[in-house]
Design a protein around this motif. Structure first.
Motif, mmCIF file in Angstrom:
data_model
loop_
_atom_site.group_PDB
_atom_site.id
_atom_site.type_symbol
_atom_site.label_atom_id
_atom_site.label_comp_id
_atom_site.label_asym_id
_atom_site.label_seq_id
_atom_site.Cartn_x
_atom_site.Cartn_y
_atom_site.Cartn_z
ATOM 1 N N VAL A 21 0.833 -1.206 0.000
ATOM 2 C CA VAL A 21 0.000 0.000 0.000
ATOM 3 C C VAL A 21 0.864 1.251 0.000
ATOM 4 O O VAL A 21 0.576 2.213 -0.727
ATOM 5 N N ALA A 22 1.931 1.265 0.775
ATOM 6 C CA ALA A 22 2.824 2.426 0.808
ATOM 7 C C ALA A 22 3.415 2.692 -0.568
ATOM 8 O O ALA A 22 3.516 3.851 -1.003
ATOM 9 N N ALA A 23 3.799 1.623 -1.276
ATOM 10 C CA ALA A 23 4.369 1.791 -2.614
ATOM 11 C C ALA A 23 3.333 2.356 -3.579
ATOM 12 O O ALA A 23 3.647 3.230 -4.410
ATOM 13 N N LEU A 24 2.104 1.899 -3.477
ATOM 14 C CA LEU A 24 1.041 2.393 -4.359
ATOM 15 C C LEU A 24 0.703 3.852 -4.074
ATOM 16 O O LEU A 24 0.467 4.639 -4.997
ATOM 17 N N GLU A 30 3.555 10.586 -6.875
ATOM 18 C CA GLU A 30 4.515 10.944 -7.923
ATOM 19 C C GLU A 30 3.807 11.276 -9.236
ATOM 20 O O GLU A 30 4.228 12.159 -9.979
ATOM 21 N N THR A 31 2.707 10.564 -9.494
ATOM 22 C CA THR A 31 1.993 10.726 -10.761
ATOM 23 C C THR A 31 1.102 11.962 -10.783
ATOM 24 O O THR A 31 1.084 12.708 -11.769
ATOM 25 N N LYS A 61 0.046 14.620 1.673
ATOM 26 C CA LYS A 61 -0.584 14.532 0.364
ATOM 27 C C LYS A 61 -1.528 13.334 0.250
ATOM 28 O O LYS A 61 -2.046 13.049 -0.824
ATOM 29 N N VAL A 62 -1.753 12.637 1.369
ATOM 30 C CA VAL A 62 -2.620 11.450 1.387
ATOM 31 C C VAL A 62 -3.924 11.768 2.104
ATOM 32 O O VAL A 62 -3.915 12.352 3.191
#
Length: 231
Positions: A21-24, A30-31, A61-62
């Protein structure tokens, strides 16, 4: 469609799911400069919440929300909002934003309309969705016993949220609809224990989504639901 990821220990599942989940979330930031995550309640995700809260991310940003919520006071032990604040919005993740599903005293049509507008404009589609599953095969608050189940599972439902009154569980609920949840970039089903494995196998054995709403996610040909299960 689905893929089952099995773990011998719950701690191993919690850490692996937190890493994923952290990677996603990082990729989404980033996108497009921001990320959204919807989680579910219950005791199962507490270890996952702790592991995720310690990840190094630009948490400001989450935006975190819930797949569903009981319409109770946020200091009530039945409140998923309370659960998330106590176990996920901690450590590094304390900087994340939280989108409240439970707002105000009564879940009126006006409140629901306002929440629908807010969710559509600021939150959806979700980047990551973490579902749970009940013994009856419900997920989010899409209960097979409820009068709202057909509306909640309708793929052409234009609403992001609906109110639900289960007949076999306490409290009025607010829940994201199936039509809004299936637009999530990544979908996970997080379950633990032999009992939930039995329910999962039952869900995979037939196709009636009104009988077991989790089937709508597991058996949809265009959805890849990642099942994370541990003993």
């Amino acid at each position: 469609m689905y893929q089952i990821n099995e773990f011998n220990e719950k701690a191993a599942l919690d850490n692996a799911l937190a890493d994923k989940v952290a990677a996603l979330l990082s990729q989404a930031i980033e996108t497009k400069g921001k990320a959204s995550l919807a989680v579910s309640g219950g005791s199962t995700p507490k270890g996952f919440f702790k592991a995720l809260s310690q990840k190094t991310l630009p948490w400001k940003k989450v935006t975190i929300t819930l797949a569903d919520e009981r319409w109770v006071n946020i200091d009530d032990d039945a409140s998923n909002t309370k659960l998330v604040h106590e176990h996920l919005l901690q450590n590094n993740a304390s900087e994340a934003k939280f989108f409240h599903l439970k707002q105000g005293e009564a879940l009126t049509d006006e409140t629901l309309t306002d929440l629908n507008l807010a969710a559509k404009s600021s939150l959806l589609p979700l980047d990551v969705l973490i579902l749970g599953m009940g013994e009856d095969g419900h997920t989010a608050s899409l209960f097979p016993c409820s009068d709202e189940i057909q509306t909640g599972l309708a793929q052409d439902n234009p609403n992001a949220l609906l109110k639900v009154q289960p007949k076999t569980a306490p409290h009025q609920r607010i829940s994201f609809t199936f039509s809004s949840l299936i637009k999530s970039e990544a979908i996970f089903l997080h379950i633990a224990g032999a009992g939930k494995k039995t329910v999962l196998n039952k869900a995979l054995g037939k196709q009636d989504i009104l009988e077991m709403p989790i089937r709508a996610f597991l058996q949809h040909p265009q959805i890849n639901t990642q099942v994370f299960w541990a003993e």
